[in-house]
Scaffold this motif. Sequence first.
Motif, mmCIF file in Angstrom:
data_model
loop_
_atom_site.group_PDB
_atom_site.id
_atom_site.type_symbol
_atom_site.label_atom_id
_atom_site.label_comp_id
_atom_site.label_asym_id
_atom_site.label_seq_id
_atom_site.Cartn_x
_atom_site.Cartn_y
_atom_site.Cartn_z
ATOM 1 N N TYR A 3 -13.097 55.974 -1.821
ATOM 2 C CA TYR A 3 -12.777 56.952 -2.864
ATOM 3 C C TYR A 3 -14.035 57.733 -3.233
ATOM 4 C CZ TYR A 3 -8.272 54.634 -3.590
ATOM 5 O OH TYR A 3 -7.013 54.109 -3.424
ATOM 6 N N ARG A 4 -13.936 59.086 -3.208
ATOM 7 C CA ARG A 4 -15.055 59.919 -3.665
ATOM 8 C C ARG A 4 -15.016 59.942 -5.188
ATOM 9 N NH1 ARG A 4 -12.686 62.487 0.365
ATOM 10 N NH2 ARG A 4 -11.640 63.955 -1.025
ATOM 11 N N THR A 5 -15.945 59.198 -5.774
ATOM 12 C CA THR A 5 -15.828 58.834 -7.178
ATOM 13 C C THR A 5 -16.784 59.610 -8.081
ATOM 14 O OG1 THR A 5 -15.289 56.603 -6.430
ATOM 15 C CG2 THR A 5 -15.865 56.847 -8.746
ATOM 16 N N LYS A 48 -15.471 67.546 -4.148
ATOM 17 C CA LYS A 48 -14.072 67.251 -3.781
ATOM 18 C C LYS A 48 -13.688 65.806 -4.143
ATOM 19 C CE LYS A 48 -13.181 70.479 0.013
ATOM 20 N NZ LYS A 48 -14.192 71.477 -0.399
ATOM 21 N N PRO A 49 -13.902 65.424 -5.400
ATOM 22 C CA PRO A 49 -13.636 64.026 -5.769
ATOM 23 C C PRO A 49 -12.132 63.735 -5.796
ATOM 24 C CG PRO A 49 -14.142 65.296 -7.728
ATOM 25 C CD PRO A 49 -14.312 66.240 -6.556
ATOM 26 N N ASN A 50 -11.767 62.478 -5.513
ATOM 27 C CA ASN A 50 -10.365 62.076 -5.665
ATOM 28 C C ASN A 50 -10.224 60.848 -6.571
ATOM 29 O OD1 ASN A 50 -11.397 60.154 -3.991
ATOM 30 N ND2 ASN A 50 -10.014 60.561 -2.264
ATOM 31 N N PHE A 51 -11.339 60.494 -7.224
ATOM 32 C CA PHE A 51 -11.277 59.323 -8.115
ATOM 33 C C PHE A 51 -12.237 59.517 -9.283
ATOM 34 C CE2 PHE A 51 -12.276 54.718 -9.003
ATOM 35 C CZ PHE A 51 -11.009 54.379 -9.440
ATOM 36 N N PHE A 72 -8.148 68.755 -11.248
ATOM 37 C CA PHE A 72 -8.144 67.904 -10.043
ATOM 38 C C PHE A 72 -6.772 67.279 -9.819
ATOM 39 C CE2 PHE A 72 -12.408 67.982 -11.829
ATOM 40 C CZ PHE A 72 -13.161 68.401 -10.741
ATOM 41 N N GLY A 74 -3.732 65.482 -8.317
ATOM 42 C CA GLY A 74 -3.649 64.516 -7.223
ATOM 43 C C GLY A 74 -4.744 63.466 -7.248
ATOM 44 N N ALA A 75 -5.796 63.690 -8.048
ATOM 45 C CA ALA A 75 -6.867 62.685 -8.117
ATOM 46 C C ALA A 75 -6.426 61.506 -8.986
ATOM 47 C CB ALA A 75 -8.127 63.307 -8.692
ATOM 48 N N THR A 98 -4.014 58.482 -15.175
ATOM 49 C CA THR A 98 -3.310 57.579 -14.264
ATOM 50 C C THR A 98 -3.109 56.216 -14.923
ATOM 51 O OG1 THR A 98 -4.490 58.688 -12.486
ATOM 52 C CG2 THR A 98 -3.311 56.675 -11.911
#
Lengths: 368, 284
Positions: A3-5, A48-51, A72, A74-75, A98
Amino acid sequence: MAYRTIVIENDENFLEDILYVLHRSPDFEVSANYKSAQAALGQAVMFKPNFFLISVDNATMLNSVKNFVETFPGAFILGTMSSWNPVIAKQAMDNGITGCVLKPFTAKQLLDYIRLYSARGLHKPAELISFFSPKGRAGRTTLAAVLALLIAEKTGERVALIDADLQFGDLPMFFDVEPERTIVDATQDIRLLTPITLEPYFHKIKDGVFLLASPARPEYAELVTPESLVDVAMMSANIFRYVIMDLPSGFNPLSLNLCRISDLVYVTTMINSGFEVKHTKKTLEMFESQAGENSKIHAVFTRVNPFTEEQREKIAEQLDYPVDVMIPNEYQMISVANSGRLARGLPQDTLLMKTISNLADEIIESGK
Amino acid sequence: MATAKGIERSSVIISVFSTTPGIGKTIVAINLAAGLASEGYKVCLADLDLQFGDVLNYLKLTSKTTVAGAQRALLDHPKTFDVRKFLIDYSNNGITFSILPAPLYVFDAYQTDINIVKEIINDLNFCDYIIIDLNSMFSALNLAMLDISTVINYVGVIDFLPALKNYKIGYDTLIRFDYEESKIRLVENRADSQKLINSNDVERLLGEPFYHRLPNDYPSVKKSINTGQPLMFAAPDSKLTKSFGELVGLYSNRPHSQGEAVTDIPTEKNSGGLLSKISNFFGF
């Protein structure tokens, strides 16, 4: 892939702790960390973080959650809190988070939270739904059970059934299960629990439907305080998208408290001797005098016969309140509930199932 | 048993209790009261299903005085308190019994103090029989009433598996709470209705025979509620009325009705599959 955190934390100690944990885990790759939400919102897009791990101990950061959700999409956005606070967890959920996690945590616990919150369903606050009945024998439990099965089937989201009818709860029998842990254990332990550790107190009935059972002996009900049950229900709202509660009959501290935190309360009545409408009227007046308004209180009548709009109007007139839901009579249902086969297959294509299915659709729609 | 004022109580208290709602407790309570009154006893029926009591509804009565008013009066003027002022009478064909009605509003019901209610019930000591209609929970109030009761008329309807579970659990709980078995009278209602579960199996499960079995007679009960009269007036010749007569006989010790109930209710043969399921559930 890791995960790109992005970590957003203004407490030095917690930040150090979190970074240490993440750096040692192959599952997370720390792209950047920030001490303020403002800075993160400005700069994080470059990675481009996803977390995201955002401290919700801080009010500004808590309020900024909706900006992160927007920027963001979808993150995974987890709120971190230093002690479990159900009210903040709910606010974070209202902002589209989330889910929330308790600090400090290990990398494995983070993965558990991700699994839990992915299975939960839409990143929306849970719908807390209570089934209340003045005297009981109203079809309350059957309705709650069937509704839980239908909502889970229709949405693919997770649904909890909490059997809060502590002395004589029938839900375990309806599903033919004898869970080892009950509501007594959950309420006794709640101060030490997190969403991850509360989850195993629920017994899986089938995909997406989980039961927190009532205790085996009526006297154990005394061990459950209304406050601790409110805490359990509110924490369950983090694990499940729908929390359906079967309440004990009548007004007592427990039923009143659970109704208070519910988004929807169904006052369920079965017409029998004819005086039930009178009892429901008294119930609605009591809710009105307690809460000052009745907008979340809905009147449900089961075994309505004849099942016509004229009958609905007739009851509504006596009640001086709209009849939101009418459920027809269905003897087949009794034998299904009687045999504990509820989870293995509901009677199809009957008027009863169609009516409850419509109710499920309405609830799903209002929760979107 | 000593009352709050130190007087030995002489009246018989029969509490009508169940662990499943809606199985005919109020009908049983009303007909016990009417039956004992017809034998010449002085009877008071106390409706302690405080939030949603049906005694007045079933007798088509209205009352300005209730147990809530009695509580207020007892708190405000303990010295001059007279419980008789809060009773209303039901009379029909020369037969009369008194009623202590449940509060009119749920809010008042919610404010009821158990010790005050106990005192009010003790003040009914001038009656030969006090019948108490309770609701279906092990609440503090119900336990206090079961404590002061002479006998507990524990009603069950065995037409639904969860109802049987709750009847069994309730009975076991009463025993665990140290109520003497002799004080608990198991009364089966709607005993001959179409049902999946055989009464003999239930007796085996409970380890105790039914004290009395009331037959299923929906038309008579409906007539009784619709006309607002006890069964002996609404349906004098029905089998249910006769069966209530026998139960009253058991409670009033009339010489000709001593011993076991005589109601002859046919029981089906062992139903096999379901019994084994029940047996598994209760582990015997």
